[in-house]
Design a protein around this motif. Structure first.
Motif, PDB file in Angstrom:
ATOM      1  N   PRO A  49      -0.551   4.355 -18.118  1.00 57.15           N
ATOM      2  CA  PRO A  49       0.275   3.146 -18.192  1.00 57.15           C
ATOM      3  C   PRO A  49       1.767   3.458 -18.192  1.00 57.15           C
ATOM      4  CG  PRO A  49      -1.425   3.188 -19.902  1.00 57.15           C
ATOM      5  CD  PRO A  49      -1.353   4.560 -19.315  1.00 57.15           C
ATOM      6  N   LEU A  50       2.539   2.390 -18.076  1.00 58.19           N
ATOM      7  CA  LEU A  50       3.988   2.503 -18.225  1.00 58.19           C
ATOM      8  C   LEU A  50       4.350   2.966 -19.628  1.00 58.19           C
ATOM      9  CD1 LEU A  50       5.248  -0.772 -16.494  1.00 58.19           C
ATOM     10  CD2 LEU A  50       5.655   1.560 -15.694  1.00 58.19           C
ATOM     11  N   GLN A 170       3.229   4.387 -12.823  1.00 55.65           N
ATOM     12  CA  GLN A 170       4.119   3.356 -12.304  1.00 55.65           C
ATOM     13  C   GLN A 170       3.685   1.951 -12.711  1.00 55.65           C
ATOM     14  OE1 GLN A 170       5.336   3.786  -8.171  1.00 55.65           O
ATOM     15  NE2 GLN A 170       4.847   5.976  -8.207  1.00 55.65           N
ATOM     16  N   GLY A 171       2.677   1.870 -13.596  1.00 55.08           N
ATOM     17  CA  GLY A 171       2.350   0.582 -14.195  1.00 55.08           C
ATOM     18  C   GLY A 171       1.117  -0.109 -13.666  1.00 55.08           C
ATOM     19  N   PHE A 172       0.547   0.385 -12.559  1.00 60.60           N
ATOM     20  CA  PHE A 172      -0.609  -0.286 -11.977  1.00 60.60           C
ATOM     21  C   PHE A 172      -1.894   0.449 -12.374  1.00 60.60           C
ATOM     22  CE2 PHE A 172       3.047  -1.511  -9.577  1.00 60.60           C
ATOM     23  CZ  PHE A 172       2.826  -2.823  -9.218  1.00 60.60           C
ATOM     24  N   ARG A 192      -8.895   0.543  -5.657  1.00 56.15           N
ATOM     25  CA  ARG A 192      -7.588   0.107  -5.163  1.00 56.15           C
ATOM     26  C   ARG A 192      -6.654  -0.049  -6.343  1.00 56.15           C
ATOM     27  NH1 ARG A 192      -6.711  -5.066  -6.646  1.00 56.15           N
ATOM     28  NH2 ARG A 192      -8.508  -6.466  -6.934  1.00 56.15           N
ATOM     29  N   PRO A 193      -5.340  -0.063  -6.115  1.00 59.94           N
ATOM     30  CA  PRO A 193      -4.417  -0.367  -7.219  1.00 59.94           C
ATOM     31  C   PRO A 193      -4.498  -1.844  -7.597  1.00 59.94           C
ATOM     32  CG  PRO A 193      -3.296   0.711  -5.368  1.00 59.94           C
ATOM     33  CD  PRO A 193      -4.630   0.273  -4.872  1.00 59.94           C
ATOM     34  N   SER A 194      -4.215  -2.151  -8.837  1.00 60.94           N
ATOM     35  CA  SER A 194      -4.171  -3.554  -9.259  1.00 60.94           C
ATOM     36  C   SER A 194      -3.061  -4.286  -8.510  1.00 60.94           C
ATOM     37  CB  SER A 194      -3.940  -3.650 -10.772  1.00 60.94           C
ATOM     38  OG  SER A 194      -2.710  -3.040 -11.138  1.00 60.94           O
TER      39      SER A 194
END
Length: 288
Positions: A49-50, A170-172, A192-194
């Motif tokens: 996570p971020l 990077q948060g995704f 896949r990325p969110s």
């Protein structure tokens, strides 16, 4: 437990116990059948996570990015699943016997997290968390496994950080594709990325769409009407020629709209643009 060779201890510090039976011992066993293949899946993994935002650090200065990790499980079947006989192993460890719930209804999701307090701070306390796992998800990737109490593997998979750079700090989050069959052979093509920063714990990961509902040109300027979903922040940007808009030119920012706990209807006024034409766009901002 009966011990035929038990002998009572003597002495002033030992109680006068002469029974060959031990005290009560508690074990839990589940007779629920394990889910069949495809009925229970890892639907979302937020392994890197971020970093904590300033507001989160103000609550607890010891928070680290790993405190906001989570793993989401989805009942992909049309019947309720009893998970009391299962455990998660691999990068993290969690027994559903220790969770606050064991029955997962059709189409519903269970959240297990590294730090429930950090998770509630970032995502809100309304998302139900059934427990905290032990260990942490590796930022470089690793295995996750669902197994029975006897150690029989039900589902095993691996994830890697180099599949999608946006999921690696990077948060995704990593989101499972609906049509993917999860097993050890499942690679990048099954994920896949969110769509949104910080993922979508506890719900289906759906694209957040924002757009201008109206653009009015007045003598004094341009009025831009925007409908925003809740918890969504956008930046309004502009550029002055079509060639710039289609190329690599830098778009100019003139307003950032902060997120709200409710949907917002906004009007943004661009007073006296001073050019013959101007192009506008909306850019969704990452969450805190």
């Amino acid at each position: 437990v009966y011990k035929s060779n038990h002998r009572a201890r003597t002495g002033s510090n030992n109680p006068p116990l002469i029974s060959k039976w031990s005290g009560p011992i508690t074990h839990f066993y589940s007779i629920a059948p394990p889910p069949a293949e495809g009925e229970l899946v890892f639907s979302e993994i937020h392994y890197h996570p971020l970093d904590p935002a300033p507001g989160e650090l103000a609550v607890d200065s010891t928070f680290r990015s790993s405190d906001f990790e989570f793993v989401e499980l989805l009942n992909n079947s049309e019947k309720a699943l009893n998970l009391s006989g299962l455990a998660v192993n691999g990068e993290v460890r969690f027994s559903f016997l220790d969770g606050t719930a064991q029955i997962l209804e059709p189409g519903k999701r269970f959240m297990i997290v590294r730090n429930a307090r950090a998770f509630a701070l970032r995502y809100g306390s309304e998302i139900p968390v059934i427990g905290e796992y032990q260990g942490k998800l590796s930022n470089g990737g690793g295995p996750l496994e669902l197994s029975t109490q006897r150690g029989k593997s039900i589902l095993k998979l691996n994830y890697l950080d180099d599949w999608f750079p946006t999921t690696d700090g990077q948060g995704f989050s990593l989101v499972a594709k609906d049509d993917a069959t999860q097993d050890e052979k499942l690679g990048k093509d099954g994920w896949r990325p969110s769509w949104n920063p910080n993922g979508s714990p506890g719900q289906a990961d759906e694209r957040t769409e924002v757009f201008f509902t109206a653009i009015q040109v007045e003598q004094s300027g341009v009025i831009l009407s925007i409908e925003l979903p809740k918890d969504t922040s956008v930046e309004v940007q502009s550029i002055d020629t079509l060639e710039q808009a289609l190329g690599q030119a830098q778009w100019k920012s003139f307003k950032v709209i902060a997120p709200s706990g409710q949907a917002q209807s906004m009007k943004v006024f661009d007073r006296n643009p001073g050019v013959a034409q101007r192009f506008y766009r909306l850019k969704i901002q990452p969450g805190d």
